[in-house]
Design a protein around this motif. Structure first.
Motif, PDB file in Angstrom:
ATOM      1  N   GLY A 103     110.496  39.630  -3.186  1.00 10.09           N
ATOM      2  CA  GLY A 103     109.874  39.247  -4.770  1.00 10.09           C
ATOM      3  C   GLY A 103     110.143  40.311  -5.696  1.00 10.09           C
ATOM      4  N   ALA A 104     110.107  41.583  -5.111  1.00  8.04           N
ATOM      5  CA  ALA A 104     110.454  42.561  -5.959  1.00  8.04           C
ATOM      6  C   ALA A 104     111.847  42.555  -6.405  1.00  8.04           C
ATOM      7  N   GLU A 105     112.843  42.416  -5.343  1.00  5.39           N
ATOM      8  CA  GLU A 105     114.212  42.368  -5.812  1.00  5.39           C
ATOM      9  C   GLU A 105     114.410  40.920  -6.836  1.00  5.39           C
ATOM     10  N   ILE A 106     113.636  40.076  -6.644  1.00 11.39           N
ATOM     11  CA  ILE A 106     113.891  38.787  -7.536  1.00 11.39           C
ATOM     12  C   ILE A 106     113.663  39.148  -8.887  1.00 11.39           C
ATOM     13  N   GLN A 107     112.292  39.886  -9.155  1.00 13.50           N
ATOM     14  CA  GLN A 107     111.925  40.422 -10.452  1.00 13.50           C
ATOM     15  C   GLN A 107     113.048  41.309 -10.936  1.00 13.50           C
ATOM     16  N   GLN A 108     113.477  42.233 -10.249  1.00 11.65           N
ATOM     17  CA  GLN A 108     114.389  43.131 -10.581  1.00 11.65           C
ATOM     18  C   GLN A 108     115.629  42.401 -11.289  1.00 11.65           C
ATOM     19  N   LEU A 109     115.992  41.578 -10.413  1.00  6.35           N
ATOM     20  CA  LEU A 109     117.251  40.931 -10.844  1.00  6.35           C
ATOM     21  C   LEU A 109     117.212  39.832 -12.093  1.00  6.35           C
ATOM     22  N   ILE A 110     116.065  39.428 -12.386  1.00  8.78           N
ATOM     23  CA  ILE A 110     115.693  38.884 -13.857  1.00  8.78           C
ATOM     24  C   ILE A 110     115.834  39.929 -14.748  1.00  8.78           C
ATOM     25  N   VAL A 111     114.873  40.696 -14.538  1.00  6.79           N
ATOM     26  CA  VAL A 111     115.030  42.097 -15.540  1.00  6.79           C
ATOM     27  C   VAL A 111     116.377  42.650 -16.009  1.00  6.79           C
ATOM     28  N   SER A 112     117.253  43.042 -14.835  1.00 10.01           N
ATOM     29  CA  SER A 112     118.465  43.527 -15.167  1.00 10.01           C
ATOM     30  C   SER A 112     119.481  42.285 -15.757  1.00 10.01           C
ATOM     31  N   SER A 113     119.181  41.056 -15.376  1.00 11.01           N
ATOM     32  CA  SER A 113     120.232  40.215 -15.922  1.00 11.01           C
ATOM     33  C   SER A 113     119.789  39.724 -17.330  1.00 11.01           C
ATOM     34  N   LEU A 114     118.369  40.099 -17.864  1.00 12.40           N
ATOM     35  CA  LEU A 114     117.871  40.232 -19.148  1.00 12.40           C
ATOM     36  C   LEU A 114     118.701  41.052 -20.042  1.00 12.40           C
ATOM     37  N   TYR A 115     118.793  42.289 -19.474  1.00 16.69           N
ATOM     38  CA  TYR A 115     119.288  43.204 -19.960  1.00 16.69           C
ATOM     39  C   TYR A 115     120.749  42.969 -20.726  1.00 16.69           C
ATOM     40  N   GLN A 116     121.526  42.509 -19.623  1.00 20.04           N
ATOM     41  CA  GLN A 116     122.852  42.103 -19.606  1.00 20.04           C
ATOM     42  C   GLN A 116     123.033  41.152 -20.667  1.00 20.04           C
ATOM     43  N   SER A 117     122.061  40.128 -20.681  1.00 17.00           N
ATOM     44  CA  SER A 117     122.401  39.251 -21.678  1.00 17.00           C
ATOM     45  C   SER A 117     121.982  39.606 -23.134  1.00 17.00           C
ATOM     46  N   ILE A 118     121.253  40.758 -23.216  1.00 13.27           N
ATOM     47  CA  ILE A 118     121.132  41.304 -24.520  1.00 13.27           C
ATOM     48  C   ILE A 118     122.287  42.022 -24.956  1.00 13.27           C
ATOM     49  N   HIS A 119     122.784  42.903 -24.121  1.00 11.91           N
ATOM     50  CA  HIS A 119     124.187  43.583 -24.138  1.00 11.91           C
ATOM     51  C   HIS A 119     125.330  42.482 -24.419  1.00 11.91           C
ATOM     52  N   GLN A 120     125.467  41.624 -24.001  1.00  8.78           N
ATOM     53  CA  GLN A 120     126.535  40.521 -24.063  1.00  8.78           C
ATOM     54  C   GLN A 120     126.088  39.591 -25.206  1.00  8.78           C
ATOM     55  N   GLN A 121     125.176  39.672 -25.727  1.00 18.78           N
ATOM     56  CA  GLN A 121     124.529  38.887 -26.815  1.00 18.78           C
ATOM     57  C   GLN A 121     124.622  37.510 -26.446  1.00 18.78           C
ATOM     58  N   CYS A 122     124.269  36.986 -25.325  1.00 23.40           N
ATOM     59  CA  CYS A 122     124.149  35.484 -25.007  1.00 23.40           C
ATOM     60  C   CYS A 122     122.986  35.268 -24.340  1.00 23.40           C
ATOM     61  N   ALA A 178     124.425  31.142 -14.555  1.00 21.82           N
ATOM     62  CA  ALA A 178     125.415  31.837 -13.995  1.00 21.82           C
ATOM     63  C   ALA A 178     125.519  33.504 -14.192  1.00 21.82           C
ATOM     64  N   LEU A 179     124.757  33.840 -15.027  1.00 30.48           N
ATOM     65  CA  LEU A 179     124.535  35.147 -15.300  1.00 30.48           C
ATOM     66  C   LEU A 179     123.461  35.874 -13.971  1.00 30.48           C
ATOM     67  N   LEU A 180     122.631  35.019 -13.875  1.00 28.67           N
ATOM     68  CA  LEU A 180     121.682  35.244 -12.663  1.00 28.67           C
ATOM     69  C   LEU A 180     122.570  35.355 -11.317  1.00 28.67           C
ATOM     70  N   VAL A 181     123.057  34.275 -11.188  1.00 28.76           N
ATOM     71  CA  VAL A 181     123.825  34.463  -9.902  1.00 28.76           C
ATOM     72  C   VAL A 181     125.008  35.421  -9.798  1.00 28.76           C
ATOM     73  N   GLN A 182     125.547  35.861 -11.010  1.00 28.66           N
ATOM     74  CA  GLN A 182     126.488  37.078 -11.119  1.00 28.66           C
ATOM     75  C   GLN A 182     125.621  38.202 -10.337  1.00 28.66           C
ATOM     76  N   SER A 183     124.518  38.674 -10.917  1.00 30.27           N
ATOM     77  CA  SER A 183     123.549  39.382 -10.646  1.00 30.27           C
ATOM     78  C   SER A 183     123.279  39.578  -9.000  1.00 30.27           C
ATOM     79  N   ILE A 184     122.706  38.303  -8.670  1.00 31.44           N
ATOM     80  CA  ILE A 184     122.299  38.088  -7.134  1.00 31.44           C
ATOM     81  C   ILE A 184     123.561  38.732  -6.450  1.00 31.44           C
TER      82      ILE A 184
END
Ligand SMILES: Nc1ncnc2c1ncn2[C@@H]1O[C@H](COP(=O)(O)OP(=O)(O)OP(=O)(O)O)[C@@H](O)[C@H]1O
Ligand SMILES: [Mg+2]
Length: 511
Positions: free
Chosen positions: A452-471, A476-482
């Protein structure tokens, strides 16, 4: 323990020839009240000592004529025994008193640094075993050397009960008469009293006065303010962390078996169960793989049951003085009992209580603490539900795992597909993402073996990435982090396997 029960307890200690009684508290007026009530029927003279006043003889507690610093201003002070302010003089003085008496020494333990004081004190204690007098020492923290600890018994001064707190609130309001307006229904008053449970009388008076004076009113709005202050006070006590129901936002996916068990256990707190002489449930132990929601489960129980959550940080119990750690433990549980009904959460219990290693390195302290804990767990009648969590069961003393200690022991495994779907949804929503905008089936498949902690972490890090990439965040972004993550099930495969072998068949799955 109610005040009346404390009185009986102190009377019994006095009657059963205990020469030294230690009361650890800052609330001297309550100690005075307690001594007063306890000695009323015993008809014993009471002397009081402080470094400022020396020894003062009370004029017969039968008539409640205390005239010390707690007497109202203007009351005449009783005569002080000459030259008894010095601790050595005071001890010599009481050695010469032949009749049976009760002596109350305030803040005395600081003087034990002097070897003459310590020696004299021991002599007095020995003498008291013969003439049946009792010396009561009070102070916020009374640390005794081994020699003295041998003669002494600690008396746990309970925190004020509801009646005392109610009176403290009324007193505070009286003192502010004319300056504040009080608007509280009887039910609100009860809630206010309940909210102050766990605080001392002084703290209660101060917090009520402050809340009332802030806007000139004491009403239902102040309950929140009092609660805030209480959180702070409990945290400052250094033993417990306190999460009131109002601040608990825990949301746990899965764990259906545990949730069902809890729904049933909850009825143990009902008046129906009480009427049938059934005791409320004691507590549970949750063992399992890290990051799979053990801590979150503890928080969720408190939230579901609408009880305050008290987290015992067992590491903070340790104290360098003899008996200090056990005393801290007693203090922590008595605070929890005062706030009952409550959930007492002991996180990572294996790290502090028991453990084969602990016994070797700390002179058996963790074992003793563990012993205190077991006894308390066995005997407690208060509505304090214990939730203990552990990662490493091999570190746990076997007696803890024996049937009957806890009501049940649960095992948490990595989340299955259905649980992962719920966990994904919970955390997406928490970050304002609509779950139906994602391909959950694909995500559930891709997160096989994730905690569960890893799932939470992966959502958080993907969100950072989405902000960074402005999308926008998408599947797809989540799967990439997974794909970029090595989950626990891979990195700790052997450990998990071992834990599963130990736990299956012995413990109840949370699913
Ligand atoms: N079943 C679940 N539902 C929702 N969130 C979860 C779940 N399991 C884990 N999480 C997420 O993972 C985080 C860490 O979980 P938690 O701290 O409860 O794990 P733990 O089992 O206590 O781990 P540890 O053994 O490391 O203490 C939680 O704060 C939560 O965000
Ligand atoms: Mg945890």
């Amino acid at each position: 323990m109610s005040f009346a029960a404390s009185v009986r307890h102190l009377q019994t200690l006095i009657m059963s020839f205990h020469p030294i009684i230690v009361v650890e508290t800052v609330e001297e007026p309550r100690v005075q009240h307690l001594i007063n009530k306890s000695t009323l029927d015993l008809q014993l003279p009471v002397y009081e000592w402080s470094i400022a006043q020396g020894l003062v003889r009370m004029e017969g507690n039968r008539y409640n004529r205390w005239k010390n610093e707690y007497a109202p201003p203007g009351a005449s002070r009783p005569a002080v025994d000459e030259n008894t302010a010095d601790p050595i003089d005071a001890l010599r003085h009481i050695q010469a008193i032949a009749h049976r008496a009760i002596y109350w020494f305030k803040d005395f333990s600081t003087h034990f640094d002097d070897p003459v004081v310590t020696r004299l004190f021991r002599e007095v204690a020995q003498q008291f075993s013969h003439n049946q007098s009792t010396l009561l020492i009070s102070g916020e923290q009374v640390s005794l050397s081994r020699e003295i600890a041998h003669e002494a018994v600690y008396f746990d001064m309970p925190l004020p009960d509801r009646d005392e707190l109610h009176k403290a609130i009324v007193d505070a309001v009286q003192a502010l008469r004319g300056r504040i307006k009080v608007k509280l229904t009887p039910a609100e008053m009860r809630t206010l009293v309940h909210t102050t449970q766990g605080m001392t009388l002084n703290q209660t008076k101060k917090v009520i006065a402050y809340a009332a004076l802030e806007d000139g009113h004491l009403n239902a709005d102040d309950i929140g303010r009092v609660l805030e202050r209480k959180m702070q006070i409990i945290r400052e006590s250094g033993l417990l962390d306190y999460i009131p129901v109002e601040k608990n936002t825990a949301e746990l996916g899965g764990f259906h078996g545990l949730k069902q068990w809890l729904a049933q256990a909850r009825t143990g707190f009902s008046s129906q169960a009480q009427a049938l002489n059934l005791t409320p449930p004691k507590g549970i132990l949750i063992v399992g793989i890290q990051g799979c929601g053990k801590s979150l489960a503890a928080k969720t129980i408190a939230r579901e049951w609408q009880m305050p959550l008290l987290k015992l940080d067992a590491g903070r119990l340790y104290d360098k003085y003899v008996g200090g750690s056990e005393k801290n433990f007693r203090q922590a549980v008595s605070l929890a009992e005062k706030m009952a009904p409550a959930v007492l959460w002991i996180d990572e219990i294996e790290k502090t209580m028991g453990g084969a290693q602990g016994a070797d390195t700390d002179g058996g302290l963790s074992r003793r603490l563990f012993g205190s804990f077991l006894t308390w767990l066995q005997e407690k009648s208060q509505e304090v539900f214990v939730v203990a969590t552990a990662n490493d069961i091999s570190q746990l003393p076997p007696e803890l795992l024996r049937k009957g200690r806890f009501d049940e022991i649960f095992f948490v495994d990595l989340p299955d597909a259905e649980e992962r779907a719920t966990i994904l949804s919970i955390h997406l929503q928490r970050h304002h993402q609509a779950p139906d905008q994602f391909n959950l089936v694909e995500l559930v498949q891709a997160t096989e073996g994730f905690s569960g902690a890893e799932i939470q972490q992966l959502i958080v890090s993907s969100l950072y990435q989405s902000i960074h990439q402005q999308c926008a965040l998408d599947t797809a972004l989540l799967v990439q982090s997974i794909k970029a993550t090595v989950p626990l099930s891979v990195s700790r495969r052997e450990d998990i396997q071992r834990l599963r072998c130990l736990a299956t068949d012995r413990f109840v799955p949370v699913k």
